[in-house]
Design an enzyme around this catalytic site. Sequence first.
Site, PDB file in Angstrom:
ATOM      1  CG  HIS A   1      19.822  37.762   1.798  1.00  0.00           C
ATOM      2  ND1 HIS A   1      20.074  38.251   3.077  1.00  0.00           N
ATOM      3  CD2 HIS A   1      20.816  38.268   1.014  1.00  0.00           C
ATOM      4  CE1 HIS A   1      21.147  39.015   3.056  1.00  0.00           C
ATOM      5  NE2 HIS A   1      21.628  39.033   1.815  1.00  0.00           N
TER       6      HIS A   1
ATOM      7  CG  ASP B   1      24.661  38.101  -1.398  1.00  0.00           C
ATOM      8  OD1 ASP B   1      23.640  38.557  -0.846  1.00  0.00           O
ATOM      9  OD2 ASP B   1      25.797  38.195  -0.900  1.00  0.00           O
TER      10      ASP B   1
ATOM     11  CG  HIS C   1      24.470  36.088   3.966  1.00  0.00           C
ATOM     12  ND1 HIS C   1      24.364  35.511   2.713  1.00  0.00           N
ATOM     13  CD2 HIS C   1      24.510  37.422   3.745  1.00  0.00           C
ATOM     14  CE1 HIS C   1      24.349  36.442   1.783  1.00  0.00           C
ATOM     15  NE2 HIS C   1      24.422  37.617   2.374  1.00  0.00           N
TER      16      HIS C   1
ATOM     17  NE  ARG D   1      27.365  43.550  10.190  1.00  0.00           N
ATOM     18  CZ  ARG D   1      28.471  42.813  10.133  1.00  0.00           C
ATOM     19  NH1 ARG D   1      29.251  42.707  11.213  1.00  0.00           N
ATOM     20  NH2 ARG D   1      28.817  42.185   9.032  1.00  0.00           N
TER      21      ARG D   1
END
Length: 338
Positions: free
Chosen positions: A205, A207, A262, A272
Amino acid sequence: MVVLSQTALDHYSAIKTCKPTGLFSGIPVINLTDPDAKTLIVEACQEFGFFKLVNHGVPFEFMTRLEALAINFFNLPQSEKDKVGPPDPFGYGNKRIGPNGDVGWIEYLLLNTNPQITSHKTLSIFQENPQIFRSAVEDYILAVKRMAYEVLELIADGLGIEPRNVLSKLLSDEKSDSCFRLNYYPPCPELQALSGRNLIGFGEHTDPQIISVLRSNNTTGLQICLRDGTWVSVPPDQTSFFINVGDALQVMTNGRFKSVKHRVLADTMKSRISMIYFGGPPLSEKIAALPSLLAEGEESLYEQFTWCEYKNSAYKSRLADYRLGLFEKKLQSILANV
């Protein structure tokens, strides 16, 4: 730890990957105190829409304190976490990303960055002392906001835009529609059963906002898409920040900057955790190409829209959709006016 069957894993998105080629070494690294920072930032935003920022001035203790509190929350029993979800849109989310069918190997907390709006429901999960969490969030966000303002003012300097706060004032406005997200990607030992495939933690996607400021722990997983369509893995660095160009900034620079596509891939053994500040303008702000960036006779590539209009449109879409496509001017119309 819950062990998932292959059938259960099939509910999540997976992608084929080539044999590991190591981490991408070409990510621009920019020292915020470098006299040439404004030029280097503009070059990075034009080429990648993404860069790593060092010597940023945000105390490392702010990062580690908030990370520790976030991990404590994500390690709570599921029944406790569910008390602050599903998000509306703020609060706790698990696996589902947005209302349109996207899923990922992820849990998250989404908070508004305006202190008076920050969800008391979310803060109440820290029943012993919610103020500890509030204080950690506010210290971190305040420091990151100051850094983001400086980055945007350097961008304005580098592009020759006046006044130099033309971008930063949109984030510092008391009505700024910015938000803050804590993402947690649990380890997934069952990945080995996927045989050469990687489980998606957060799908590809861009941002929607003006700028995104990301900090994560030292676990790999973040990937960006280069201009030629190649996906590369970003080396993690828990002491630094990664800056993303958002859709709104792409429009304001009339396409000179590109919002970076990303995604995050799940890890087999290590969790993570990432902390992202999304810098958005006030809802009523009109988003359009900045006149000072248009050459004589150059037309805007995009129709003007308010941030509220774009935000509503973006959140009705799927993650991988090209959201700006709805707001692009027709090529024929642009050529007719040249």
